[in-house]
Design a protein around this motif. Sequence first.
Motif, PDB file in Angstrom:
ATOM      1  N   PHE A   1      31.169 -22.043 -71.855  1.00  0.00           N
ATOM      2  CA  PHE A   1      32.498 -22.442 -71.390  1.00  0.00           C
ATOM      3  C   PHE A   1      32.258 -23.664 -70.527  1.00  0.00           C
TER       4      PHE A   1
ATOM      5  N   ILE B   1      25.573 -14.753 -67.257  1.00  0.00           N
ATOM      6  CA  ILE B   1      26.477 -14.663 -68.403  1.00  0.00           C
ATOM      7  C   ILE B   1      27.815 -14.063 -67.973  1.00  0.00           C
ATOM      8  N   THR B   2      28.896 -14.726 -68.377  1.00  0.00           N
ATOM      9  CA  THR B   2      30.254 -14.231 -68.139  1.00  0.00           C
ATOM     10  C   THR B   2      30.835 -13.767 -69.466  1.00  0.00           C
ATOM     11  N   LYS B   3      31.337 -12.548 -69.484  1.00  0.00           N
ATOM     12  CA  LYS B   3      31.937 -12.019 -70.711  1.00  0.00           C
ATOM     13  C   LYS B   3      33.391 -12.466 -70.817  1.00  0.00           C
ATOM     14  N   MET B   4      33.782 -12.888 -72.005  1.00  0.00           N
ATOM     15  CA  MET B   4      35.142 -13.344 -72.265  1.00  0.00           C
ATOM     16  C   MET B   4      35.628 -12.776 -73.586  1.00  0.00           C
TER      17      MET B   4
ATOM     18  N   CYS C   1      26.151 -20.079 -76.206  1.00  0.00           N
ATOM     19  CA  CYS C   1      27.613 -20.020 -76.051  1.00  0.00           C
ATOM     20  C   CYS C   1      27.992 -20.503 -74.656  1.00  0.00           C
TER      21      CYS C   1
ATOM     22  N   ASP D   1      27.422 -20.029 -69.052  1.00  0.00           N
ATOM     23  CA  ASP D   1      26.964 -19.250 -70.205  1.00  0.00           C
ATOM     24  C   ASP D   1      27.882 -18.054 -70.400  1.00  0.00           C
ATOM     25  N   ILE D   2      28.315 -17.830 -71.624  1.00  0.00           N
ATOM     26  CA  ILE D   2      29.259 -16.760 -71.905  1.00  0.00           C
ATOM     27  C   ILE D   2      28.839 -15.956 -73.138  1.00  0.00           C
ATOM     28  N   ARG D   3      29.450 -14.787 -73.270  1.00  0.00           N
ATOM     29  CA  ARG D   3      29.437 -14.012 -74.503  1.00  0.00           C
ATOM     30  C   ARG D   3      30.902 -13.755 -74.821  1.00  0.00           C
ATOM     31  N   LEU D   4      31.331 -14.200 -75.976  1.00  0.00           N
ATOM     32  CA  LEU D   4      32.752 -14.182 -76.297  1.00  0.00           C
ATOM     33  C   LEU D   4      33.035 -13.229 -77.453  1.00  0.00           C
TER      34      LEU D   4
ATOM     35  N   ILE E   1      41.527 -17.513 -68.451  1.00  0.00           N
ATOM     36  CA  ILE E   1      40.467 -17.726 -67.463  1.00  0.00           C
ATOM     37  C   ILE E   1      41.041 -18.559 -66.325  1.00  0.00           C
TER      38      ILE E   1
ATOM     39  N   PRO F   1      34.378 -19.809 -63.948  1.00  0.00           N
ATOM     40  CA  PRO F   1      33.196 -18.984 -64.195  1.00  0.00           C
ATOM     41  C   PRO F   1      31.924 -19.641 -63.618  1.00  0.00           C
TER      42      PRO F   1
END
Length: 240
Positions: free
Chosen positions: A159, A66-69, A157, A177-180, A75, A26
């Motif tokens: 990863f 931001i990467t959504k997970m 948040c 940076d992610i939103r999980l 991944i 990511p």
Amino acid sequence: MKFATALLLIISYIAVASAHMAMLWPTPRGGFGTKQYNGRIHAFIGYKDNVWKVRFPCGGYAPGPITKMKAGQTINVRFYASGMRASDIKKQPVLTKSTKQFHQARHGGGMCEFSLSYDGGKTFHLIGRYTNTCPDAYFKWPVKIPSNVPSCTHDKCLFVWSWTANILPQYYMNCADIRLEGSKDGKLPSQSIQIVDFKNRKMNVKELGDGIKHRASTGPTKKEISGNLSGNIPKALKKA
């Protein structure tokens, strides 16, 4: 045109920065293609020149894309080597002949760890580990988000990829940076990551590796991939 411009920037930054390996996907803070990219995303924690100091955690970069997970998602982590051209970034990971490979400053491989942080890099929760041959931009490195982790929807948040090299006692870290989207009653893994080789941390640590400095390795083993996808995270290799 944008790719050509970016490529010229890469070449110029390599001349002034300590360029090694970085996470490509990511997309990390300060990573290739972001507004903060300055060529020093490759450098180890503690590297300093007259422009930038690579700080812990996350290199000192501000929040990025931001990467959504989702919990339970696999991944496929990809790496970015300083010798990659724009065309390499587009087509990788595809292994090629040894005589036509791009340059990778892999420092003999070592140990890569992958983790989640819900507090902006104050604490880390281990979710994956590859030893010996990691990192390598010619391969995908599958890491599974545990199916029972809680959701994380605020601005802290992360990863995280961290690497302890083999040939040199250097420690690297990139944060995406992610939103999980997770489980309602989820729980974070209790095991943390190794943090070494800069001020106030254990110094001069090297991990066992494959000894390959600039060319492709054999990549992750089937056993390692299986372990990382099943939650049976491979153990760190013991030093000789």
